[in-house]
Design a protein around this motif. Structure first.
Motif, short mmCIF file in Angstrom:
data_model
loop_
_atom_site.label_atom_id
_atom_site.label_comp_id
_atom_site.label_asym_id
_atom_site.label_seq_id
_atom_site.Cartn_x
_atom_site.Cartn_y
_atom_site.Cartn_z
N PHE A 18 3.91 -0.06 1.74
CA PHE A 18 4.83 -1.20 1.64
C PHE A 18 5.37 -1.34 0.22
O PHE A 18 6.57 -1.51 0.00
CB PHE A 18 4.12 -2.48 2.06
CG PHE A 18 4.93 -3.72 1.83
CD1 PHE A 18 5.99 -4.04 2.68
CD2 PHE A 18 4.68 -4.54 0.74
CE1 PHE A 18 6.76 -5.16 2.44
CE2 PHE A 18 5.45 -5.67 0.51
CZ PHE A 18 6.49 -5.98 1.37
N LYS A 19 4.45 -1.24 -0.75
CA LYS A 19 4.86 -1.41 -2.15
C LYS A 19 5.84 -0.31 -2.58
O LYS A 19 6.80 -0.56 -3.31
CB LYS A 19 3.63 -1.38 -3.06
CG LYS A 19 2.86 -2.68 -3.06
CD LYS A 19 3.50 -3.65 -4.00
CE LYS A 19 2.64 -4.88 -4.17
NZ LYS A 19 2.86 -5.54 -5.45
N LEU A 20 5.57 0.91 -2.10
CA LEU A 20 6.46 2.03 -2.46
C LEU A 20 7.85 1.82 -1.86
O LEU A 20 8.87 2.03 -2.52
CB LEU A 20 5.87 3.36 -1.98
CG LEU A 20 4.66 3.87 -2.77
CD1 LEU A 20 4.04 5.08 -2.09
CD2 LEU A 20 5.06 4.23 -4.19
N GLN A 59 9.15 -1.00 -1.07
CA GLN A 59 9.78 -2.12 -1.76
C GLN A 59 10.40 -1.64 -3.08
O GLN A 59 11.55 -2.00 -3.41
CB GLN A 59 8.71 -3.17 -2.04
CG GLN A 59 9.29 -4.52 -2.36
CD GLN A 59 8.22 -5.45 -2.91
OE1 GLN A 59 7.17 -5.02 -3.38
NE2 GLN A 59 8.50 -6.73 -2.86
N HIS A 84 1.28 0.37 -8.46
CA HIS A 84 1.95 -0.53 -7.51
C HIS A 84 1.05 -1.63 -6.98
O HIS A 84 1.53 -2.55 -6.33
CB HIS A 84 2.54 0.27 -6.35
CG HIS A 84 3.64 1.19 -6.78
ND1 HIS A 84 4.87 0.74 -7.15
CD2 HIS A 84 3.68 2.53 -6.93
CE1 HIS A 84 5.64 1.75 -7.50
NE2 HIS A 84 4.93 2.86 -7.38
N GLN A 85 -0.25 -1.55 -7.22
CA GLN A 85 -1.18 -2.62 -6.85
C GLN A 85 -1.00 -3.08 -5.41
O GLN A 85 -0.49 -4.18 -5.17
CB GLN A 85 -1.01 -3.80 -7.80
CG GLN A 85 -0.95 -3.36 -9.25
CD GLN A 85 -1.37 -4.46 -10.18
OE1 GLN A 85 -2.54 -4.77 -10.29
NE2 GLN A 85 -0.43 -5.06 -10.85
N PRO A 86 -1.44 -2.27 -4.44
CA PRO A 86 -1.19 -2.57 -3.03
C PRO A 86 -1.79 -3.89 -2.55
O PRO A 86 -1.35 -4.41 -1.53
CB PRO A 86 -1.84 -1.39 -2.30
CG PRO A 86 -2.80 -0.79 -3.27
CD PRO A 86 -2.19 -1.02 -4.61
#
Lengths: 202, 214
Positions: free
Chosen positions: A73-75, A77, B190-192
């Motif tokens: 998800f972070k990637l 985003q 990115h600290q998931p």
């Protein structure tokens, strides 16, 4: 009889070349802003690829059940943020292209309105300081075509990208770089040199 | 004269701020602390990411030279020297990363203290006003439970994040595959476990307590 038409056409050409000069600077500075963005787009694709290659349950990270989902998800985003920024840059490129196209078509229109009063000799005559009308019109059209094509190619590249298609994202920085055409840019710089005396006259 | 000009500086906003006392004062200070601790965390995260990147680079160049060693036995003496140098450097960077993580542990400990204080305030309010808490909100709309809830959301993400970073520290220098190294690095960066929701919670907390103007 053809004097006033010639004068106003010269004036319009001067204005166009000046605007071309400014826009060329803006164009290259916007493109320079794009390259770090393209690099980070490639980096993010590389990270997503690595995440797909690794089976988290076989690694020491298996204690974190939500990790893969969270990281993905972070990637995504981060990728999205970069794409938004690139799209903003494309709007700047588009306004450069529009400004050049408008200038050039205005000059051409003025020329067409006055074709009756401009004979072949006037159109092709050149002096030590000023290139001929026909040459200058041709150069302007060449430059306009260059920016129009460049914009379209870059825009198309960005529009084909998808956040979930890794191979496209990975290839994007290279493809972006391959669109550079230093020859065409050099030709425009040459043109601006050739008309520099003409721009400064009067 | 000077005392008078000093008085003039007290704006209505300041006066209102200084008038905040008791639970409200405490909650407001806690919100500011949350903000500062999260800023500190971000700084440490960046610092740690650079160190982790160095570790991976050393590691990957070493595994390349290991492969060279297999191919070319004759130059083994020079390669061994290079390897030892790499080893010391690797140890050095790992220590640096350990330092960063120690500082992160301190940050999370402070966050836990904030959580305890928040829970204490709720207990106090229950004691003062009964199980429903006070009738009128301390600030805009939130009751004391809301504040505790927000603190819990924040604390939970950072606890998880710290645990993840500790695992990364344990494994990073022992990882051979470049893909897994990359995954560790992107986990660090990115600290998931701090989704956008975490930032929003902090912003909501700051907005509610008046640190951010409405």
């Amino acid at each position: 009889m053809s004097k006033p038409a010639l004068l106003s056409l010269h004036q319009a050409l001067r204005k166009s070349f000046q605007s071309l000069e400014n826009n060329q600077k803006i164009w290259s500075s916007v493109l320079a802003d794009c390259s770090p963005l393209m690099v980070s787009l490639g980096n993010l694709a590389e990270q997503s690829r690595a995440l797909s290659n690794v089976q988290i349950s076989n690694t020491p990270l298996r204690d974190f059940p939500d990790l893969e989902e969270g990281l993905r998800f972070k990637l995504l985003q981060a990728t999205d943020t970069v794409l938004v920024k690139l799209n903003e840059k494309m709007s700047s490129l588009q306004s450069v292209r529009d400004s050049i196209s408008n200038q050039v078509s205005a000059v051409l229109q003025l020329y067409e309105q006055n074709t009756d009063s401009l004979d072949l000799l006037t159109v092709t005559e050149r002096s030590a300081t000023a290139p001929s009308l026909s040459d200058m019109l041709e150069w302007l059209q060449d430059a306009e075509r260059h920016y129009r094509q460049q914009f379209l190619r870059r825009k198309t590249l960005l529009q084909t990208l998808r956040a979930d298609d890794l191979s496209l994202l990975e290839a994007a920085p290279k493809r972006w770089k391959s669109l550079e055409s230093p020859n065409a840019e050099d030709r425009i710089t040459d043109t601006l040199c050739k008309v520099s005396f003409f721009i400064e006259s009067q | 004269m000077e005392g008078q000009s000093g008085d003039v500086i007290v704006t209505p906003a300041n006066r209102k701020c200084s008038a905040v006392t008791g639970s409200a004062r405490k909650i407001k200070d806690n919100a500011a602390d949350w903000h500062n601790l999260m800023m500190r965390w971000d700084k440490l995260n960046e610092e740690g990411f650079n160190v982790a990147g160095n570790i991976v680079n050393i590691k990957l160049t070493r595994s390349q030279s290991d492969q060279l060693l297999l191919v070319d036995e004759s130059s083994s003496s020079s390669s061994a020297g290079l390897q030892q140098g790499g080893g010391a450097e690797l140890q050095d960077e790992c220590c640096k990363l350990q330092d960063v993580i120690n500082k992160m542990v301190a940050v999370v400990t402070k966050m836990e203290r904030l959580m305890t204080s928040q829970r204490g305030i709720r207990d106090l309010e229950e004691f003062q006003f009964g199980p429903e808490g006070r009738k009128f909100p301390l600030f805009l709309t939130w009751n004391t439970k809301h504040f505790e809830e927000a603190s819990r959301v924040l604390l939970d993400s950072f606890r998880q994040e710290l645990r993840l970073k500790q695992s990364i520290l344990q494994e990073l220098a022992h990882t051979a595959t470049s893909d897994l190294c990359m995954v560790y690095l992107s986990c660090w960066l990115h600290q998931p476990f701090t989704p956008p929701h975490t930032r929003l919670t902090l912003e909501a907390l700051l907005l509610e307590t008046g640190h951010r103007p409405l």
